[in-house]
Design a protein around this motif. Structure first.
Motif, short mmCIF file in Angstrom:
data_model
loop_
_atom_site.label_atom_id
_atom_site.label_comp_id
_atom_site.label_asym_id
_atom_site.label_seq_id
_atom_site.Cartn_x
_atom_site.Cartn_y
_atom_site.Cartn_z
N THR A 243 -7.42 -40.98 7.29
CA THR A 243 -8.41 -40.45 6.34
C THR A 243 -8.09 -39.00 5.99
OG1 THR A 243 -10.12 -41.92 7.22
CG2 THR A 243 -10.86 -40.00 5.95
N THR A 264 -12.04 -45.12 0.25
CA THR A 264 -12.07 -46.36 1.05
C THR A 264 -11.03 -47.35 0.55
OG1 THR A 264 -13.89 -47.17 -0.34
CG2 THR A 264 -14.48 -46.10 1.74
N LEU A 267 -7.76 -46.23 2.00
CA LEU A 267 -7.70 -46.59 3.42
C LEU A 267 -7.38 -48.07 3.60
CD1 LEU A 267 -10.73 -44.52 4.73
CD2 LEU A 267 -8.37 -44.27 5.51
N PRO A 275 -12.56 -49.44 6.50
CA PRO A 275 -12.50 -48.11 5.89
C PRO A 275 -13.80 -47.33 6.00
CG PRO A 275 -11.47 -49.74 4.46
CD PRO A 275 -12.15 -50.49 5.55
N VAL A 279 -14.20 -43.55 7.65
CA VAL A 279 -14.78 -42.38 7.00
C VAL A 279 -15.93 -41.84 7.84
CG1 VAL A 279 -15.97 -41.55 4.95
CG2 VAL A 279 -14.07 -43.15 4.72
N THR A 282 -14.61 -39.96 10.79
CA THR A 282 -14.02 -38.69 10.37
C THR A 282 -15.10 -37.65 10.12
OG1 THR A 282 -12.20 -39.90 9.36
CG2 THR A 282 -12.45 -37.60 8.73
#
Length: 747
Positions: A243, A264, A267, A275, A279, A282
């Motif tokens: 990410t 996304t 990813l 995905p 996120v 992260t």
């Protein structure tokens, strides 16, 4: 326009090769191919999932800039130090603000989940599944008065090396060797991860993605070698690292953030099983930030029922963006600073500004009057229009105002200082410098006790080349009541760094905009002006100011280019080879900068290349910091490093930095050449470059020529098609939205 008649020698055969994507304007795809930039990113790895030898030098990394003495800070080091101080100041300011990031309106689904995740991170908690069921965060807090940028710490007498400790490098080297990665990456890994880098890399092998040029498949192979069966595609460490890597790739492509669906989707293409969870994780680890920005109603109509007094609030459309903290904070700081300039106009110097306006005439008078009444003014125009901000600078200084002007490159500084009114004064005496020199403290006025520049007026030329971080530092350096003029040609390529500051401000219409009516003269000016409006027309060039050289393939393009630089242009036009620049769309390929520089070196300065491929007399492109390119010449090499002469100043590049910051410079990309001009330019357009062309690229490349332009033309109808149809590709930024909330249209 004419066809090159000067030589009859047959061109040698050649096979076209696909060039590296130049990325003059890159697509919003978050994981693009390497793009053209002032210094292309060096990829030290081979194809596939393994590591291999890389090609090319100095195409992306920053290098030292200075005189080689141990007792001074180089310009690049001083600039980086100033940037660190600015980021620390921005972080402190953001920490003082209360409340969550603006939520806008009612959300549901993934958007609401992500915003709830942000709230949890701000409170020090890691989001859990139940946290994502919470309602949207609280409304955005009111912005406090922007704080002035503190003065950078003066350079000490002795500068200690910023290189990581040797024992750390050696420890990392062992981990890299164990995982099958190049041991040459050890210094970069140690610098990125700091003390204990070896343990951090063992614990999370995907941290290798923090090193420029490393790809996810290579990091996956490294992780498998270290972790064995303990790692897999669903590893949350991999999801976080990929990410962040995608957001870094987006920044290289010019975006300050990415739309959540775009992120996304990227990813998913990188093989991340979940995905949304990647996120979320992260954001939870504070490695990225999420934002919810309200979108403007394209129809401009009022919500239904508003006139009937029903009291119903219609939901406004919003978009959820994810971005790296450094660019998010810089963009918010820039918006705050611009609002401060617009709203804190000083009346103390009103009489002086009136005197300056009375003394001006023509387009300059219009510009002076606009600056007299506004804290922020935009000025647009091509090369000839630079005379107007130069006259503004002289008029302000003549009435006792503290004024200074900065350009993107040393060549821009030279050209501005040489304009009428300042021919007898050097750049410093006329009050002209570069953006990098002003920010590092090497040029310009001093700073007051609050760290603000002692200026009443700052003029920034080449404004399209400002990225969000440089722009934020400039704006935050100005005191309350100061005025700022951003001047530039909106048709040229945007900045190499993330953001599109000048274009965003023009779109936002948050301040007066003065358009110069001074056209560029001559056949080249006529040709470039037409390109700016999408027309590629034939122009009369009785003095061979514009020459078209048709070629069949990339090999012939290289042959003809060398012939033009070495023989035809000096003989027919009278411009020597050292005053001619070659511009091509990319670094790779059979007619990219690498191939062209090799051919030109063989003819113009052959030698063994005993110091990293360089010999005394070689023309080079030096990158003292990412996003900056300074042309120069190799003087010598010794134990201190490679000695260069750049813009009239001596520079010593340490041996370990040569490969990452210096490359041959007879041939450049358009991004490397922007902000500078040469007496003659040879623009190379081989057939395999058709997909790389766009109107801004062609406009920028052709506009680098002052007296003569040769076009080595092998793209046939792709050139007029690109000029007519291929505009700058969009960049995702938040500045227009932030400005709408702080500065009303028209300032």
């Amino acid at each position: 326009m004419s066809t090159e008649p000067e030589t009859t020698e047959e061109a040698g055969p050649g096979t076209p090769d696909t060039p590296e994507a130049p990325g003059a304007e890159t697509a919003p795809e978050p994981a693009p191919e390497p793009r053209e930039s002032p210094a292309e990113g060096t990829d030290p790895h081979g194809a596939g999932g393994g590591f291999g030898e890389g090609e090319g030098k100095a195409e992306g990394a920053s290098g030292g800039d200075g005189d080689g003495s141990a007792g001074r800070l180089s310009e690049a080091e001083a600039e980086l130090a100033a940037q660190r101080v600015e980021r620390e100041r921005i972080e402190r300011r953001k920490a003082e603000k209360q409340g969550a990031i603006e939520s806008g309106t009612k959300l549901s689904g993934t958007a609401a989940d992500l915003l709830a995740a942000v709230r949890a991170v701000e409170s020090g908690e890691k989001p859990t599944a139940t946290v994502f069921a919470e309602s949207a965060p609280a409304p955005r807090r009111p912005a406090p008065e922007p704080a002035r940028r503190p003065q950078p710490t003066p350079a000490p007498a002795v500068v200690t090396s910023g290189a990581p400790a040797q024992h750390t490098v050696e420890s990392v080297r062992g981990v890299l060797a164990e995982g099958g990665a190049p041991e040459a990456l050890a210094p970069q890994v140690a610098a990125a991860l700091g003390e204990g880098a070896d343990s951090a890399l063992r614990e999370d092998p995907w941290q290798l993605l923090r090193i420029g040029g490393v790809r996810p498949d290579q990091a996956d192979g490294f992780a498998r070698a270290l972790l064995g069966g303990a790692c897999g595609p669903d590893d949350e460490r991999r999801g976080r690292a990929v990410t962040v890597w995608l957001l870094e790739q987006a920044a290289l492509a010019g975006h300050t953030a990415l739309d959540l669906p775009t992120l996304t989707a990227a990813l998913d293409r990188q093989g991340v099983p979940d995905p949304d969870a990647a996120v979320q994780d992260t954001l939870a680890e504070a490695e990225a930030l999420a934002f919810q920005d309200a979108l403007e109603d394209p129809t401009g109509t009022a919500p239904q029922g508003a006139d009937e007094g029903e009291g119903q609030e219609e939901e406004r459309p919003v978009r959820v963006l994810v971005g790296l903290e450094r660019y998010a904070l810089a963009e918010e700081s820039l918006a705050d600073g611009l609002a401060r300039l617009v709203n804190s106009l000083s009346k103390d110097a009103e009489q002086a500004w009136q005197a300056a306006a009375d003394a001006a005439s023509g387009g300059t008078a219009e510009l002076v009057r606009a600056v007299a009444g506004h804290g922020l003014v935009l000025h647009t125009g091509a090369e000839a229009a630079r005379a107007e901000p130069a006259a503004l600078l002289d008029a302000a200084r003549a009435v006792g105002l503290r004024a200074f002007a900065v350009c993107h490159t040393p060549d821009g500084r030279r050209r501005l200082a040489a304009l009428p009114g300042g021919a007898d004064a050097d750049a410093a005496e006329r009050g002209v410098g570069t953006v990098a020199g002003l920010l590092s403290g090497a040029e310009g006025p001093g700073r007051d006790a609050d760290g603000a520049l002692e200026l009443d007026l700052l003029i920034v030329l080449d404004a399209p080349q400002l990225d969000v971080e440089s722009a934020a530092m400039l704006v935050e350096s100005l005191p309350d009541g100061a005025r700022m003029v951003l001047s530039g040609d909106p048709a040229v390529l945007w900045s190499a760094g993330p953001g599109r500051v000048f274009a965003d401000l023009l779109t936002a219409r948050a301040c007066p905009q003065i358009a110069s009516r001074v056209p560029d003269p001559g056949p080249i000016g006529e040709l470039v002006s037409g390109i700016g409006i999408g027309e590629l027309s034939q122009v009369e060039a009785p003095g061979k100011e514009v020459v078209i050289v048709p070629v069949r393939d990339a090999g012939e393009a290289v042959h003809r280019t060398v012939q033009l630089v070495v023989d035809s242009v000096p003989r027919a036009i009278g411009i020597p080879a050292d005053q001619t620049v070659v511009i091509t769309p990319g670094h790779g390929g059979a007619a990219g900068t690498r191939a062209l520089n090799a051919a030109l070196k063989e003819r113009l300065n052959p030698g063994p290349g005993r110091f990293g491929g360089f010999d005394p007399g070689d023309r080079i492109a030096y990158a003292p910091a990412p996003g900056r390119t300074v042309p120069g010449v190799v003087v010598k090499a010794d134990t201190e490093g490679l000695h260069l002469a750049c813009a009239g100043a001596p520079v010593v590049v340490p041996r370990e930095r040569v490969e990452g910051s210096v490359r041959h410079g007879w041939a450049l990309t358009a991004h490397q050449a922007v902000g500078a001009r040469w007496p003659a330019a040879v623009v190379v357009l081989p057939g395999d470059a058709a997909q790389a062309l766009s109107r801004p690229w062609v406009y920028t490349a052709f506009g680098r020529a002052e007296r003569h332009l040769s076009v080595v033309h092998g793209v046939e109808q792709a050139l007029p098609s690109a000029v007519a149809q291929t505009l700058a590709k969009p960049r995702t930024t938040r500045l227009p939205t932030l400005l709408r909330t702080q500065v009303p249209a028209g300032g």
